[in-house]
Write a protein that holds these residues in place. Structure first.
Motif, mmCIF file in Angstrom:
data_model
loop_
_atom_site.group_PDB
_atom_site.id
_atom_site.type_symbol
_atom_site.label_atom_id
_atom_site.label_comp_id
_atom_site.label_asym_id
_atom_site.label_seq_id
_atom_site.Cartn_x
_atom_site.Cartn_y
_atom_site.Cartn_z
ATOM 1 N N THR A 143 1.437 -1.111 4.491
ATOM 2 C CA THR A 143 1.787 0.083 4.004
ATOM 3 C C THR A 143 3.330 0.229 3.727
ATOM 4 N N VAL A 177 -2.866 10.658 7.473
ATOM 5 C CA VAL A 177 -1.863 9.873 6.914
ATOM 6 C C VAL A 177 -1.654 8.625 8.238
ATOM 7 N N VAL A 224 -5.712 9.551 0.826
ATOM 8 C CA VAL A 224 -5.826 10.259 2.251
ATOM 9 C C VAL A 224 -6.144 11.804 1.959
ATOM 10 N N ILE A 245 5.030 6.414 1.690
ATOM 11 C CA ILE A 245 4.068 7.591 1.866
ATOM 12 C C ILE A 245 4.476 8.436 0.801
ATOM 13 N N VAL A 247 -3.689 4.370 -1.645
ATOM 14 C CA VAL A 247 -4.477 4.465 -0.493
ATOM 15 C C VAL A 247 -4.717 6.068 -0.332
ATOM 16 N N ILE A 256 0.368 5.300 0.436
ATOM 17 C CA ILE A 256 -0.467 6.273 0.953
ATOM 18 C C ILE A 256 -0.232 7.598 0.056
ATOM 19 N N ALA A 311 -4.316 6.077 8.443
ATOM 20 C CA ALA A 311 -4.436 5.211 7.056
ATOM 21 C C ALA A 311 -3.334 4.091 7.118
ATOM 22 N N ILE A 312 -2.368 4.327 7.923
ATOM 23 C CA ILE A 312 -1.297 3.243 7.964
ATOM 24 C C ILE A 312 -1.802 1.803 8.348
ATOM 25 N N SER A 313 -1.435 0.769 7.709
ATOM 26 C CA SER A 313 -1.719 -0.628 7.970
ATOM 27 C C SER A 313 -0.420 -1.223 7.919
ATOM 28 N N LEU A 324 -0.737 16.460 1.781
ATOM 29 C CA LEU A 324 -1.465 15.487 2.679
ATOM 30 C C LEU A 324 -1.253 15.919 4.203
ATOM 31 N N GLU A 332 0.823 -1.210 -0.029
ATOM 32 C CA GLU A 332 0.069 0.130 -0.016
ATOM 33 C C GLU A 332 0.934 1.245 -0.001
ATOM 34 N N CYS A 335 7.070 8.662 9.072
ATOM 35 C CA CYS A 335 7.785 7.628 8.325
ATOM 36 C C CYS A 335 8.850 7.006 9.110
#
Ligand SMILES: *Cc1c(COP(=O)(O)O)cnc(C)c1O
Length: 397
Positions: free
Chosen positions: A125, A117, A104, A128, A102, A81, A120-122, A112, A79, A147
């Protein structure tokens, strides 16, 4: 923004060099090219201007984004972002690698939103992708720290922001990798072209090989080179690089003109209470490729946008109603309209978009007007333009 407005002898002479020796390819043909290496020379000029160790030219800004992600090892099922407000190239470049975009929310920087952000992190991910839209930037300190905490790559799409800075560093050079476009309408143009920039030698080597069929570029016999890994062809041609080489030398002149024209319009519009400019994060300096401002609501923004058009104030965009730059009209992405079958992983990964709404992004984009700043305007033309814009806004609010 467009560097093509000021094409002249410099561009012509560089292109003639290439045509005179006949080597249109950036690699090989060492004897025939009589010392002309336009792509190499442009890479070295950009390294100096941007203050980075490595620049790899490629065929477009879209290719630059794909190559940058690939160089960092982002691929199938990962993923990435990205913001709801960007050019369609962002999701195209991610999808091309089999990765999943993804989307955002943005904030009042038009970049962003770091809180969105974080949410939305999984565990899938990998990166970014921050897009420095319209010549300014997102809150880079906050994104860098996210990050770091989550061990993610920060890739910077600075395609529209060459010359902008953040805490004294050039935009594009702040993330792990940065991307530029030199397409026909960018501040500096090659006609078509792009660049991946990085201080990381491994990412650079990956980008160098990947963008030329995996060639290792060792020695001067192309036929004898090995292929350490798979690659594709995202090369720039010498003809395109030649135009860029002339343009990069004129970049300081272009940026000064951009800033002069931007300041004249900004000063005039700042007299209007109803006009609110985008937030530039502390330490940030815009490239001045665009002037972005918010009006009180959607209706007023629509009215101002249509009056601008009617009265000849060209090159101003109300992205809420535009097909190219904002999620609202990306039906082909939301409906997953692909010519060829997308993998199940990508289809599942994109499913969320069909029903997702972005009220926070809407609240900014609905009220935003983005005005391109041209290089060819005379000071008088800009002043007249600024007054006309102010008059139109004043009668709408
Ligand atoms: C122009 C642009 C690109 C794509 O660049 P091309 O050279 O046209 O492929 C990508 N991202 C942004 C933000 C751009 O403005």
């Amino acid at each position: 923004m467009p560097g093509f407005e000021l094409f002249g002898d410099a561009e012509r002479n560089e292109v003639h060099d290439v045509l005179d020796n006949g080597v249109l390819m950036r690699y090989g043909f060492d004897g025939m090219r009589k010392g002309h290496w336009k792509a190499k020379a442009l890479e070295s000029e950009l390294e100096t201007f941007l203050g980075v160790k490595h620049v790899q030219l490629v065929s477009s800004g879209t290719a630059a984004v794909s190559v940058a992600l690939a160089a960092a090892g982002v691929g199938a099922g990962d993923e990435v972002i990205m913001p709801t407000f960007t050019f369609v190239a962002s999701f195209e470049a991610i999808l091309m690698l089999g990765a999943i975009p993804v989307l955002v929310d943005i904030d009042d920087t038009l970049g962003l939103d770091p809180d969105a952000v974080e949410r939305a992190i999984s565990d899938k991910t990998k990166a970014i992708m921050v897009v420095q839209m319209c010549g300014s930037m997102a809150d880079m300190n906050a994104l860098k720290s996210i990050c770091k905490t989550h061990d993610l790559h920060l890739v910077e799409d600075a395609c529209q922001a060459i010359g902008g800075t953040y805490n004294g560093q050039q935009l594009g050079s702040i993330g792990d990798l940065g991307c530029f476009s030199f397409d026909f309408v960018k501040t500096m143009t090659c006609g078509e072209g792009g660049a991946v920039i990085t201080n990381n030698p491994d990412y650079y080597t990956n980008a160098d090989h990947y963008s030329d069929h995996g060639h290792d570029h060792v020695g001067s016999d192309r036929g004898a080179e090995t292929h350490p890994f798979l690659g594709y062809n995202f090369r720039i041609s010498e003809l395109h690089a030649a135009v860029g080489l002339a343009q990069v030398k004129r970049l300081p002149e272009f940026l000064n003109l951009q800033k002069r024209n931007f300041d004249i319009i900004r000063d005039e519009l700042s007299k209007i209470d109803a006009v609110e400019f985008r937030r530039v994060p502390e330490g940030g300096v815009e490239s001045c490729a665009f002037l972005n401002f918010f009006l009180p609501d959607l209706e007023i923004a629509r009215e101002v946008s249509s009056e601008f058009k009617a009265q000849g104030v060209d090159a101003c965009f109300h992205y809420y109603d535009n097909n190219w730059h904002y999620v609202r009209k990306w039906e082909h992405l939301k409906d997953m309209k692909s010519l060829f079958p997308l993998s199940e992983e990508v289809r599942n990964g994109l499913n969320y978009l069909g029903s997702k709404t972005f009220p926070q992004s809407d609240s900014y984009i609905a009220r935003n007007i983005s005005c391109l700043i041209k290089l060819s305007w005379t000071e008088d033309e800009v002043r007249q333009r600024a007054q006309l814009m102010a008059k139109i806004i004043n009668s709408a609010v």
